[in-house]
Design an enzyme around this catalytic site. Structure first.
Site, PDB file in Angstrom:
ATOM      1  CB  CYS A  27      -1.165  14.028 -23.003  1.00 15.30           C
ATOM      2  SG  CYS A  27       0.344  14.338 -22.030  1.00 15.30           S
ATOM      3  CB  SER A  73      -1.155  -2.718   6.650  1.00 17.29           C
ATOM      4  OG  SER A  73      -2.397  -2.183   6.203  1.00 17.29           O
ATOM      5  CG  ASN A  80      -0.506  -2.847  12.546  1.00 16.06           C
ATOM      6  OD1 ASN A  80       0.149  -2.179  11.751  1.00 16.06           O
ATOM      7  ND2 ASN A  80      -1.543  -2.347  13.196  1.00 16.06           N
ATOM      8  N   GLY A  84      -0.778  -2.266  17.200  1.00 19.87           N
ATOM      9  CA  GLY A  84      -2.135  -1.777  17.436  1.00 19.87           C
ATOM     10  C   GLY A  84      -3.173  -2.539  16.650  1.00 19.87           C
ATOM     11  CB  CYS A 130       1.610  18.219 -18.766  1.00 22.84           C
ATOM     12  SG  CYS A 130       2.243  16.940 -19.887  1.00 22.84           S
ATOM     13  CD  GLN A 165      -2.606  -1.220   2.639  1.00 21.31           C
ATOM     14  OE1 GLN A 165      -2.006  -1.562   3.657  1.00 21.31           O
ATOM     15  NE2 GLN A 165      -3.876  -0.898   2.633  1.00 21.31           N
ATOM     16  CB  VAL A 223       3.113   5.782  -2.836  1.00 18.40           C
ATOM     17  CG1 VAL A 223       1.668   5.313  -2.918  1.00 18.40           C
ATOM     18  CG2 VAL A 223       3.254   6.858  -1.750  1.00 18.40           C
ATOM     19  CG  HIS A 264      -2.731   2.618  -2.435  1.00 17.97           C
ATOM     20  ND1 HIS A 264      -2.661   2.542  -1.058  1.00 17.97           N
ATOM     21  CD2 HIS A 264      -3.896   1.990  -2.766  1.00 17.97           C
ATOM     22  CE1 HIS A 264      -3.721   1.918  -0.586  1.00 17.97           C
ATOM     23  NE2 HIS A 264      -4.489   1.570  -1.609  1.00 17.97           N
TER      24      HIS A 264
END
Length: 277
Positions: free
Chosen positions: A138, A227, A252, A254, A186, A109, A111, A127
C-alpha cells in the site's frame, strides 16, 4: 608516517582548501567514509573491494521469505546502535559549507540521515533513508523506531542477542537459525515491509537522479567525500561532471572508480581533510 607523507598531506590540505575557496557552487557527493567516525562501518577496503559478503539484493529480499527473516533479525540487533548514531566532525564541516553558501547540493549515498542531523538542508538521499519503513503493497511509510518495538515484542528471544555492527544498521549474526524469526507485517494493510532504501539490484528513483543532475549543471565543481564511487549510481555523477569539463576533487582513503577523472585527490580521513572548515 614519514616526513614525505606528512609534507604531501599538508600540500593536499592546502590544495583542498583552495579548491573549495575557488569554486562558488560545489556539488558534493558523500559516501560511507563520512559516517565511520559515527560508528557505522563502511563496505569497502582501500582497493575498493568488499570487506564482507555483499549486501542483500532486492530480488532476494522480495522473493525469499528466509532472506527477509534473516534481514530483519540482523536489523533488530543492528538498529540498537545505528538508530542512536550521531553526526561527526565531517558532517558538521559539510553543514558549515552549506552555511557559507558554497553548496549547490549535497547528494549522499548514505542512508543514516546524519547530514540532516548536522544541519544540512539541501540534501538528496540518493539511496533513501533507513529510519523509514515502506510497505511494498500500500506504500504506507512508517518510522523504523516504531517497527523496532514491534519486532522486539514478536521476537523476545532475539532481543537478548548482540553482535558486531555491520554497514547500514546490519549486524554480523552468523550461525543462527533465522527460520523461527517472526517478521512484522504492515500495520495498515498487512503487506510486506521493506526499509525505504535502495537495495542492490534495485533502481534509484528517477526524480532523485533528475534533481541531482539539475544541481550538477548549476555547480562549477564537484567534491567527493568518503566514497570509492564503485557503485554506478554514484559514479555516474563524476562521469557527468568530467564530461561537462568541470573539476572534481575527492577525499577518500584508497582507490576510487573515478581516479582518472580527478583534478585533486586527498587520501586522508574525511574529518582531518575538512578540519579547516
Amino acid at each position: 608516517m614519514t616526513l614525505a607523507e606528512t609534507v604531501s598531506q599538508t600540500v593536499n590540505d592546502g590544495e583542498l582548501q583552495r579548491f573549495i575557496e575557488k569554486h562558488r557552487r560545489l556539488f558534493v557527493l558523500t559516501g560511507a567514509g563520512c559516517s565511520t567516525d559515527s560508528g557505522i562501518p563502511d563496505y569497502r577496503d582501500t582497493n575498493g573491494g568488499w570487506k564482507r559478503s555483499q549486501p542483500v539484493t532486492y530480488q532476494a529480499f522480495m522473493g525469499e521469505e528466509l532472506t527477509r527473516k534473516r534481514y530483519w533479525a540482523r536489523s533488530l540487533v543492528g538498529w540498537r546502535r545505528f538508530g542512536k548514531a550521531l553526526p561527526n566532525a565531517t558532517h558538521h564541516a559539510l553543514a558549515r559549507l552549506e552555511q557559507l553558501g558554497k553548496l549547490a547540493l549535497l547528494l549522499t549515498q548514505n542512508v543514516d540521515g546524519l547530514h540532516q542531523q548536522a544541519g544540512n538542508r539541501n540534501v538528496v538521499d540518493l539511496h533513501g533513508r533507513l529510519d523509514t519503513v515502506r510497505c511494498m503493497g500500500c506504500e504506507h511509510r512508517s518510522p523504523r523506531h516504531a517497527l523496532q518495538q514491534t519486532l522486539l515484542e514478536l521476537n523476545p528471544a532475539w532481543a537478548r542477542l548482540d553482535a558486531a555492527d555491520a554497514p547500514d544498521g546490519d549486524a554480523d549474526l552468523d550461525g543462527h537459525d533465522f527460520s523461527n524469526f517472526t517478521i512484522a507485517p504492515c500495520p495498515r494493510c498487512g503487506g510486506l515491509l521493506k526499509p525505504d532504501v535502495v537495495f542492490f539490484g534495485e533502481n534509484v528513483p528517477r526524480d532523485r537522479v533528475a534533481t541531482a543532475m539539475q544541481a550538477l549543471e548549476a555547480a562549477d565543481a564537484m567534491l567527493v567525500v568518503g566514497s570509492s564511487l564503485m557503485v554506478f549510481s554514484g559514479y555516474r555523477f563524476a562521469h557527468a561532471t568530467a564530461k561537462a569539463g568541470k573539476p572534481i576533487a575527492a577525499i577518500n582513503l584508497g582507490r576510487t572508480r573515478a581516479d582518472s577523472l580527478l583534478s585533486l585527490k586527498v587520501e586522508r580521513s574525511c574529518a582531518e581533510a575538512l578540519a579547516f572548515l
